[in-house]
Scaffold this motif. Structure first.
Motif, short mmCIF file in Angstrom:
data_model
loop_
_atom_site.label_atom_id
_atom_site.label_comp_id
_atom_site.label_asym_id
_atom_site.label_seq_id
_atom_site.Cartn_x
_atom_site.Cartn_y
_atom_site.Cartn_z
N MET A 1 -2.11 16.49 -3.65
CA MET A 1 -1.62 16.13 -2.17
C MET A 1 -1.92 14.84 -1.85
N GLY A 2 -3.14 14.35 -2.49
CA GLY A 2 -3.39 12.95 -2.52
C GLY A 2 -3.05 11.87 -3.36
N PHE A 3 -2.49 12.18 -4.30
CA PHE A 3 -1.96 11.26 -5.48
C PHE A 3 -0.90 10.41 -4.92
N PRO A 4 0.18 10.91 -4.10
CA PRO A 4 0.90 9.73 -3.60
C PRO A 4 0.33 8.40 -2.72
N LEU A 5 -0.57 8.99 -2.21
CA LEU A 5 -1.47 7.81 -1.36
C LEU A 5 -2.04 6.94 -2.30
N MET A 6 -2.71 7.40 -3.39
CA MET A 6 -3.34 6.59 -4.24
C MET A 6 -2.32 5.78 -5.08
N VAL A 7 -1.27 6.39 -5.36
CA VAL A 7 -0.25 5.40 -6.12
C VAL A 7 0.46 4.57 -5.20
N ARG A 8 0.60 4.76 -3.95
CA ARG A 8 1.34 3.76 -3.11
C ARG A 8 0.40 2.61 -2.89
N ALA A 9 -1.00 2.74 -2.63
CA ALA A 9 -2.01 1.59 -2.31
C ALA A 9 -2.18 0.90 -3.47
N ILE A 10 -2.12 1.43 -4.79
CA ILE A 10 -2.48 0.61 -6.05
C ILE A 10 -0.93 -0.23 -6.24
N ARG A 11 0.32 0.38 -6.05
CA ARG A 11 1.39 -0.05 -6.44
C ARG A 11 1.57 -1.42 -5.41
N LEU A 12 1.32 -1.16 -4.19
CA LEU A 12 1.33 -2.60 -3.25
C LEU A 12 0.40 -3.53 -3.68
N SER A 13 -0.79 -3.34 -4.35
CA SER A 13 -1.67 -4.21 -4.73
C SER A 13 -0.99 -4.82 -5.91
N LEU A 14 -0.47 -4.22 -6.75
CA LEU A 14 0.25 -4.65 -7.95
C LEU A 14 1.63 -5.63 -7.75
N GLU A 15 2.27 -5.29 -6.71
CA GLU A 15 3.37 -6.18 -6.35
C GLU A 15 2.91 -7.36 -5.44
N ALA A 16 1.63 -7.27 -4.96
CA ALA A 16 1.17 -8.49 -4.28
C ALA A 16 0.77 -9.56 -5.44
N VAL A 17 0.50 -9.01 -6.57
CA VAL A 17 -0.21 -10.22 -7.52
C VAL A 17 1.06 -11.01 -8.09
N ASP A 18 0.60 -12.53 -8.08
CA ASP A 18 1.52 -13.46 -8.58
C ASP A 18 2.05 -13.19 -9.99
N PRO A 19 3.01 -12.90 -10.38
CA PRO A 19 3.29 -12.84 -11.79
C PRO A 19 3.03 -14.17 -12.71
N ARG A 20 3.21 -15.31 -12.03
CA ARG A 20 2.67 -16.58 -12.70
C ARG A 20 1.15 -16.66 -13.16
N LEU A 21 0.43 -15.97 -12.77
CA LEU A 21 -0.78 -15.76 -12.97
C LEU A 21 -1.16 -15.14 -14.38
#
Length: 232
Positions: free
Chosen positions: A102-122
């Motif tokens: 039940m908590g898995f989707p919330l964990m995935v969403r929070a981590i995914r948003l953090s990954l998408e915010a990282v500049d791939p150029r780094l």
């Protein structure tokens, strides 16, 4: 905690135990799934995303019933697990499994948003210097998304603490075995004179939920600040 009775304290302690193991065991998988959804390019990505978020859409009772069918003794999965001494149905381990799902989707969403915010150029800059993909992830990506990972863990833990429908359907409401905090509140409200004990547990539930939300918000801001600092 002296104002809690033995049965109330037992429910709180069991909820903390269930939530801890649910979060600890599901966090690595949540990180891998978030990586796949944020960076992966493969067929079936939309289907994976739908399956991951399905527990948020389905009634919790339906999720608990599916778990009961899959992991109960007569099922092939349940029989195989019982053969090696792993039992989920009507055990605290089953409560941890239900809470993790039940908590898995919330964990995935929070981590995914953090990954998408990282500049791939780094990451690309590190790769051009000869760093392997794993080393780039460990030294560049993971430090940047760590607050997001922690925020996901906090949200998953809070969701596990408050999980009721799937848990009571899958493992019932057995005192000392599967009676978690929400189940205890429900049980106290079913007996005359139990309102006071239920109210005390409600106060604890609200306090834990608020603390988790504040911690998640603070960690989310840390993600944004860290990413902005890395871009500068």
């Amino acid at each position: 905690m002296q104002w809690l009775g033995p049965e109330e304290w037992q429910a709180v302690a069991l909820s903390l135990k269930v939530s801890f193991w649910a979060t600890l065991l599901s966090l690595p998988l949540a990180l891998l799934v978030a990586l796949a959804l944020a960076r992966g390019r493969f067929r079936g990505k939309a289907l994976l995303n739908g399956v991951v978020h399905l527990p948020l859409i389905l009634p919790p009772v339906v999720t608990g019933y599916i778990l009961l069918i899959v992991f109960s003794g007569p099922s092939p999965v349940g029989t195989a697990l019982n053969a090696v001494g792993i039992v989920f149905a009507f055990r605290w381990t089953g409560a941890a499994l239900a809470a993790a799902i039940m908590g898995f989707p919330l964990m995935v969403r929070a981590i995914r948003l953090s990954l998408e915010a990282v500049d791939p150029r780094l990451e690309q800059a590190a790769a051009t210097l000869g760093a392997s993909g794993i080393w780039v992830f460990v030294t560049i990506t993971l430090p940047l998304i760590l607050p997001g990972v922690l925020a996901g863990a906090v949200l998953g833990f809070a969701k596990a603490m408050g999980e009721f429908g799937a848990t009571i359907t899958f493992v019932s409401n057995i005192p000392g075995q599967t009676r978690t905090l929400p189940s205890a509140i429900y049980a106290f409200l079913q007996v005359p004179g139990g309102e006071t004990a239920a109210f005390r547990l409600v106060i604890i539930s609200v306090a834990l939920a608020m603390a988790a939300l504040l911690a998640s918000e603070w960690l989310a801001r840390r993600v944004a600040d860290r990413v902005r600092g890395a871009r500068c």
